[in-house]
Design a protein around this motif. Structure first.
Motif, short mmCIF file in Angstrom:
data_model
loop_
_atom_site.label_atom_id
_atom_site.label_comp_id
_atom_site.label_asym_id
_atom_site.label_seq_id
_atom_site.Cartn_x
_atom_site.Cartn_y
_atom_site.Cartn_z
N ASP A 1 0.19 3.22 15.43
CA ASP A 1 1.44 3.95 15.05
C ASP A 1 2.54 2.70 14.90
OD1 ASP A 1 0.30 6.13 15.14
OD2 ASP A 1 1.20 6.97 17.21
N ASN B 1 -6.04 9.37 5.61
CA ASN B 1 -4.70 9.19 6.14
C ASN B 1 -4.36 8.56 7.48
OD1 ASN B 1 -5.19 11.28 8.53
ND2 ASN B 1 -5.73 12.59 6.73
N HIS B 2 -3.21 8.52 7.84
CA HIS B 2 -3.21 7.63 9.23
C HIS B 2 -3.78 8.07 10.51
CE1 HIS B 2 -0.91 5.12 11.95
NE2 HIS B 2 -0.50 6.36 12.70
N GLU B 3 -4.38 9.36 10.60
CA GLU B 3 -5.38 9.57 11.61
C GLU B 3 -6.61 8.90 11.61
OE1 GLU B 3 -4.70 11.58 14.11
OE2 GLU B 3 -2.81 12.01 13.24
N ARG C 1 -5.68 5.71 13.38
CA ARG C 1 -5.63 5.88 14.82
C ARG C 1 -7.02 5.99 15.40
NH1 ARG C 1 -1.04 10.45 14.16
NH2 ARG C 1 0.79 9.12 14.72
N ARG D 1 -1.06 6.80 4.81
CA ARG D 1 0.08 7.58 5.18
C ARG D 1 -0.10 8.75 5.88
NH1 ARG D 1 3.84 3.71 4.60
NH2 ARG D 1 4.01 2.78 2.61
N GLU D 2 0.52 9.29 6.61
CA GLU D 2 0.49 10.71 7.47
C GLU D 2 0.12 11.67 6.39
OE1 GLU D 2 0.99 10.82 10.60
OE2 GLU D 2 2.43 9.63 11.35
N GLN D 3 -0.75 12.66 7.10
CA GLN D 3 -1.22 13.67 6.36
C GLN D 3 -0.47 14.35 5.39
OE1 GLN D 3 -3.27 17.12 8.30
NE2 GLN D 3 -4.99 16.64 7.40
N GLU D 4 0.70 14.58 5.63
CA GLU D 4 1.69 15.31 4.73
C GLU D 4 1.86 14.48 3.57
OE1 GLU D 4 6.47 16.95 4.70
OE2 GLU D 4 5.66 15.88 6.43
N GLU D 5 1.98 13.26 3.78
CA GLU D 5 2.39 12.20 2.54
C GLU D 5 1.26 12.25 1.56
OE1 GLU D 5 4.85 10.16 0.21
OE2 GLU D 5 5.40 11.07 2.28
#
Length: 458
Positions: free
Chosen positions: A207, A272-274, A277, A290-294
């Protein structure tokens, strides 16, 4: 009746106007005839029943680190990997070799190595770095495909980011030379300052890494580059764009008539970012996942044809630089190894989102060829052009393992991923270089490609 070298029969050819069931005849490395029911004799017949024939991918963005860092990835293993993925031409970036490709001597040495080792064709980027403006003309005349510069810190002392004055001077010269400048667009000031703030606080998680390379850093660099291009008239190509807001700025510039193209990479679309992580260093890249929304926004922009082309940004390194046990994520190399999977990734997305295969061929072949001066011989299935072809089946899946990944180092975000399609053959100028899961060419057949108006050096 003319004797042909190769006939591919019963295939579904992905032509610019759509998918057509046809045969393809090949002579002297070129596509000689496209029609159903070719009756000519040939030395070799490929029965493509149930298979799709795509134009070989042109990947405009890979990092093969030879000379100097062949232990990261060299032309031999790198080009084997590209062949296994249906890629028949790649553009090697200038920064990770020692020396970097920032002058004519370095360019010729890299071309010499590639000509002796590459299993598929290649072009070479030249670099724009502080102090080498005087070398740009010789590089252009010698056949570089374009120039590359960084607006963020490179992490590579052999290839420094450009300051604003070097960038403006370089853009002015590149415009005069009628070349394209490719830009890694993240603000050095923003990303370096945020990284220092995190380090002061002892924060180094996934993060934290994402927060040091925010979307605004990409947007600021893109916008600044566009302003500079307005002043200098320099054509731009934005590499690995990872955010919808950056695309918004690029779209506005295009609508003003500016000479700009943009790419994104499969890893921003499939992951994505997950995954950062979960997997840590293996999924670290810059810009970051990027985050999932992006990610969803990027897929929508892809479907809406806001990206001109797709590239892998294959950026490998030795295992110790991607050690998953490293505590501080900032210390790991920031690049995704995955050049073998770009075409498969786009076919996966095409199947999932009902994207026509001819659109995939545009993103992966014809658009790169047209942008960078290779469309006289590359980028499409048409009579008279090079017989560069990727044979794909949808009847088999491809589960990625270390054993079937041809890169020198096997740590990759794609290991364990299953594609709903498979590369069963790759032709480079009529030569079968990959077939049925293994390299088919006995010796390298690739060569250095220069843009239209230059002579191909073999």
């Amino acid at each position: 009746m003319e004797h042909l070298d190769v006939i591919i029969i019963n295939g579904k050819a992905v032509l610019p106007a759509g998918v057509v069931e046809t045969d393809i005849g090949i002579k002297d490395g070129k596509i000689a005839v496209i029609k159903k029911g070719i009756q000519n004799e040939a030395d070799f017949i490929w029965d493509a029943e149930g298979q799709y024939i795509f134009p070989g991918m042109i990947d405009v963005h890979v990092h093969f680190s030879e000379p100097g860092r062949e232990h990261w990835e060299g032309f031999h293993t790198g080009s084997m990997m590209m062949a296994a993925g249906g890629c028949t031409t790649y553009f090697d970036m200038p920064l990770n070799g020692i020396p970097s490709t920032v002058n004519q001597a370095a360019l010729y040495e890299k071309a010499r190595l590639g000509n002796g080792k590459s299993f598929v064709d290649f072009s070479l980027w030249g670099g724009l770095v502080p102090g080498n403006e005087k070398d740009l003309e010789a590089l252009a005349e010698s056949g570089v495909i374009g120039f590359k510069a960084f607006l963020s810190t490179t992490g590579n002392k052999e290839f420094e980011a450009v300051d604003d004055i070097s960038l403006l001077n370089g853009m002015k010269m590149i415009a005069k030379l009628n070349k394209v400048l490719a830009l890694h667009s993240e603000s050095a000031a923003i990303t370096n300052w945020l990284k220092e703030e995190k380090e002061k606080e002892g924060k180094c998680s996934a993060d934290d890494y994402l927060e040091t390379r925010p979307i605004i850093a990409e947007v600021e660099a893109v916008e600044r580059a566009i302003y500079y291009a307005e002043i200098t008239g320099c054509p731009l190509h934005f590499v690995h764009i990872s955010s919808a807001k950056a695309i918004e700025k690029i779209e506005q510039a295009k609508q003003k008539g500016m000479n700009i193209t943009v790419e994104t990479c499969p890893h921003y679309l499939l992951f994505n970012h997950e995954h950062l992580r979960e997997l840590g260093t293996i999924a670290k890249c810059a810009p970051p996942l990027r985050e999932q929304e992006e990610q969803r926004k990027l897929i929508s922009l892809l479907i809406d044809n806001k990206f001109d082309m797709i590239s892998s940004d294959h950026s490998p390194c030795p295992y110790d630089l991607k050690d998953p046990n490293v505590y501080n994520l900032f210390q790991a190399w920031g690049g995704i190894s995955g050049g073998q999977f770009s075409l498969l990734s786009m076919i996966e997305l095409a199947l999932q989102y009902n994207i026509p295969f001819e659109t995939v061929a545009k993103w992966t072949a014809s658009a790169p060829a047209e942008r960078f001066g290779l469309s006289d011989r590359k980028g499409k299935i048409a009579e008279g052009v090079d017989a560069d072809l990727a044979i794909i089946t949808l009847e088999e899946s491809h589960f990625v393992t270390e054993e079937n990944y041809y890169a020198k180092h096997k740590q990759s975000l794609y290991i364990g991923h299953t594609f709903p399609c498979k590369v069963v053959g790759t032709f480079v100028r009529g030569n079968v270089v990959f077939k049925d899961g293994r390299l088919a060419a006995q010796t390298p057949v690739g060569g250095w490609l220069k843009p239209e108006g230059c002579t191909v050096v073999k």
